[in-house]
Design an enzyme around this catalytic site. Sequence first.
Site, mmCIF file in Angstrom:
data_model
loop_
_atom_site.group_PDB
_atom_site.id
_atom_site.type_symbol
_atom_site.label_atom_id
_atom_site.label_comp_id
_atom_site.label_asym_id
_atom_site.label_seq_id
_atom_site.Cartn_x
_atom_site.Cartn_y
_atom_site.Cartn_z
ATOM 1 N N ASP A 159 3.120 -6.894 3.441
ATOM 2 C CA ASP A 159 3.376 -7.510 4.674
ATOM 3 C C ASP A 159 4.272 -7.109 5.442
ATOM 4 O O ASP A 159 4.160 -8.808 6.263
ATOM 5 C CB ASP A 159 3.587 -8.705 2.838
ATOM 6 C CG ASP A 159 2.489 -8.998 1.768
ATOM 7 O OD1 ASP A 159 1.501 -8.659 2.528
ATOM 8 O OD2 ASP A 159 2.455 -8.131 1.009
ATOM 9 N N HIS A 187 2.634 -11.777 -3.425
ATOM 10 C CA HIS A 187 1.792 -10.630 -2.540
ATOM 11 C C HIS A 187 0.201 -11.446 -2.763
ATOM 12 O O HIS A 187 -0.706 -11.281 -3.534
ATOM 13 C CB HIS A 187 1.532 -9.383 -3.041
ATOM 14 C CG HIS A 187 1.013 -9.188 -2.071
ATOM 15 N ND1 HIS A 187 0.667 -8.623 -0.644
ATOM 16 C CD2 HIS A 187 -0.572 -7.903 -2.644
ATOM 17 C CE1 HIS A 187 -0.041 -7.658 -0.120
ATOM 18 N NE2 HIS A 187 -1.361 -7.421 -1.549
HETATM 19 P P1 NAD Z 1 -8.271 2.175 -6.186
HETATM 20 O O1 NAD Z 1 -9.860 1.466 -6.919
HETATM 21 O O2 NAD Z 1 -9.398 3.183 -5.130
HETATM 22 O O3 NAD Z 1 -7.412 3.508 -7.524
HETATM 23 C C1 NAD Z 1 -6.821 2.502 -8.174
HETATM 24 C C2 NAD Z 1 -7.333 3.718 -9.496
HETATM 25 O O4 NAD Z 1 -6.863 3.199 -10.314
HETATM 26 C C3 NAD Z 1 -8.583 4.061 -9.691
HETATM 27 O O5 NAD Z 1 -8.952 5.484 -9.596
HETATM 28 C C4 NAD Z 1 -8.089 4.232 -11.009
HETATM 29 O O6 NAD Z 1 -9.484 5.050 -11.993
HETATM 30 C C5 NAD Z 1 -6.732 4.022 -11.707
HETATM 31 N N1 NAD Z 1 -6.876 3.379 -12.660
HETATM 32 C C6 NAD Z 1 -7.021 1.969 -13.219
HETATM 33 N N2 NAD Z 1 -6.894 1.812 -14.595
HETATM 34 C C7 NAD Z 1 -6.085 3.074 -14.655
HETATM 35 C C8 NAD Z 1 -5.168 3.054 -15.500
HETATM 36 N N3 NAD Z 1 -4.962 2.490 -16.641
HETATM 37 N N4 NAD Z 1 -4.119 4.041 -15.189
HETATM 38 C C9 NAD Z 1 -4.082 4.676 -14.485
HETATM 39 N N5 NAD Z 1 -4.856 4.453 -13.370
HETATM 40 C C10 NAD Z 1 -5.547 3.538 -13.899
HETATM 41 O O7 NAD Z 1 -7.746 1.467 -5.437
HETATM 42 P P2 NAD Z 1 -6.881 1.756 -4.863
HETATM 43 O O8 NAD Z 1 -7.424 0.659 -3.240
HETATM 44 O O9 NAD Z 1 -5.787 2.725 -4.799
HETATM 45 O O10 NAD Z 1 -5.972 0.470 -4.812
HETATM 46 C C11 NAD Z 1 -5.212 0.461 -6.287
HETATM 47 C C12 NAD Z 1 -4.548 -1.111 -6.361
HETATM 48 O O11 NAD Z 1 -3.806 -1.210 -4.721
HETATM 49 C C13 NAD Z 1 -5.297 -2.353 -6.541
HETATM 50 O O12 NAD Z 1 -4.455 -2.949 -7.295
HETATM 51 C C14 NAD Z 1 -5.608 -2.814 -4.781
HETATM 52 O O13 NAD Z 1 -6.110 -4.035 -4.981
HETATM 53 C C15 NAD Z 1 -3.530 -3.013 -4.182
HETATM 54 N N6 NAD Z 1 -3.418 -3.173 -3.419
HETATM 55 C C16 NAD Z 1 -1.764 -3.749 -2.861
HETATM 56 C C17 NAD Z 1 -1.483 -3.456 -2.251
HETATM 57 C C18 NAD Z 1 -0.073 -4.219 -2.232
HETATM 58 O O14 NAD Z 1 0.557 -4.483 -0.464
HETATM 59 N N7 NAD Z 1 0.393 -5.301 -2.860
HETATM 60 C C19 NAD Z 1 -1.787 -3.033 -0.670
HETATM 61 C C20 NAD Z 1 -3.286 -2.519 -0.972
HETATM 62 C C21 NAD Z 1 -3.847 -2.448 -2.190
HETATM 63 C C1 LMR Z 2 -4.030 -5.904 0.952
HETATM 64 O O1 LMR Z 2 -2.865 -6.783 0.729
HETATM 65 O O2 LMR Z 2 -4.448 -5.176 1.432
HETATM 66 C C2 LMR Z 2 -4.457 -6.041 -0.007
HETATM 67 O O3 LMR Z 2 -4.034 -6.702 -1.665
HETATM 68 C C3 LMR Z 2 -5.934 -6.699 -0.696
HETATM 69 C C4 LMR Z 2 -6.412 -6.997 -1.723
HETATM 70 O O4 LMR Z 2 -7.054 -7.638 -1.943
HETATM 71 O O5 LMR Z 2 -6.540 -6.211 -2.608
#
Ligand code: NAD
Ligand code: LMR
Length: 328
Positions: A159, A187
């Site tokens: 962000d 977030h």
């Molecule tokens: P994704 O679904 O591609 O990958 C998530 C992975 O986590 C999968 O491979 C799944 O098998 C694994 N997983 C699920 N439970 C698990 C556990 N108990 N132990 C280990 N691994 C486990 O998702 P992504 O696009 O890589 O995003 C991951 C997370 O990050 C999501 O929650 C998304 O919303 C978040 N995210 C946060 C931000 C931020 O700025 N904070 C930004 C983007 C995404």
């Molecule tokens: C992001 O900020 O891109 C993600 O946290 C969005 C989302 O809701 O997974």
Amino acid sequence: MSTPVKVAVTGAAGQIGYSLLFRLASGALLGPDTPIELRLLEITPALKALEGVVMELDDCAFPTLAGVEIGDDATKVFDGVNLALLVGARPRGPGMERGDLLEANGGIFAPQGKALNEVAAEDIRVTVTGNPANTNALIAMSNAPDIPQSRFSALTRLDHNRAISQLAAKLGVPVTEITKMTIWGNHSATQYPDLFHAEVSGRNAAEAVGDQDWLANTFIPTVAKRGAAIIEARGSSSAASAASATIDHARTWLQGTPEGDWVSMSVVSDGSYGVAEGLISSFPVTVANGEWSIVQGLDIDDFSRGKIDASVAELAEEREAVKELGLI
Ligand code: NAD
Ligand code: LMR
């Protein structure tokens, strides 16, 4: 070469993992002189895909990559780790309520917090990227009573970076001219990106913009809803930028903030700026010698007060929800 730093990544076979691992292995976090050992945690059904990612890591022949271990048992994977990047989390699906998501993720972050408490290295630092990141970090922290609370954080650096990029574009300046950006709160769409303390080439950013309407009705919602805009455009959530921000966050934590600047990190509140103690909320922080400190003494006007309070109220609701679920 020094002793390898052990870095755990959860959800390593996911989208963010696919970008994050290669940058970690290539030295983007620790530099060219510090070897890194990757400890990758996945759920059992994703281990085969993860094996494929490890083949690709091998095929890069990264000079700084000292080893890779994978597994589905947190107490084995986290054994002796110095840094844990908790990315793996279940995203909200159709028909799911906030409480369902918090419950599902509690099932992930409570045991991971316990495992870190049991087996991580003395100097462990934990960053939660998986959503809802702030409350997941709270769950992990609450389940790791022997690790100092200051070692837990959640990612609001994405962000922060988005806010810098939007402001630089508006003013037609390089991103390097923007300092003292702050994301306050959660977030989520309630976050408050603050231009009243940011600076552009040393000048107050809100004054440099000189357009309260743009600040309130374009800048803030664009930054706060950027994640949703990317999901809408890409069909899946931000991944490379989230990985990049995760590295920025961890690198700042290890290496410190430059003189005269700060970053946004979600860290446990000590009550600063009226944020209820114990919540993991985003603040302006400086870092020195691996320890963060919340920047003190900023004047908060009524506009900012209202925005910060609204986002902190959401964090407090999330805390109540996970308390009711017995997760903290
Ligand atoms: P994704 O679904 O591609 O990958 C998530 C992975 O986590 C999968 O491979 C799944 O098998 C694994 N997983 C699920 N439970 C698990 C556990 N108990 N132990 C280990 N691994 C486990 O998702 P992504 O696009 O890589 O995003 C991951 C997370 O990050 C999501 O929650 C998304 O919303 C978040 N995210 C946060 C931000 C931020 O700025 N904070 C930004 C983007 C995404
Ligand atoms: C992001 O900020 O891109 C993600 O946290 C969005 C989302 O809701 O997974």
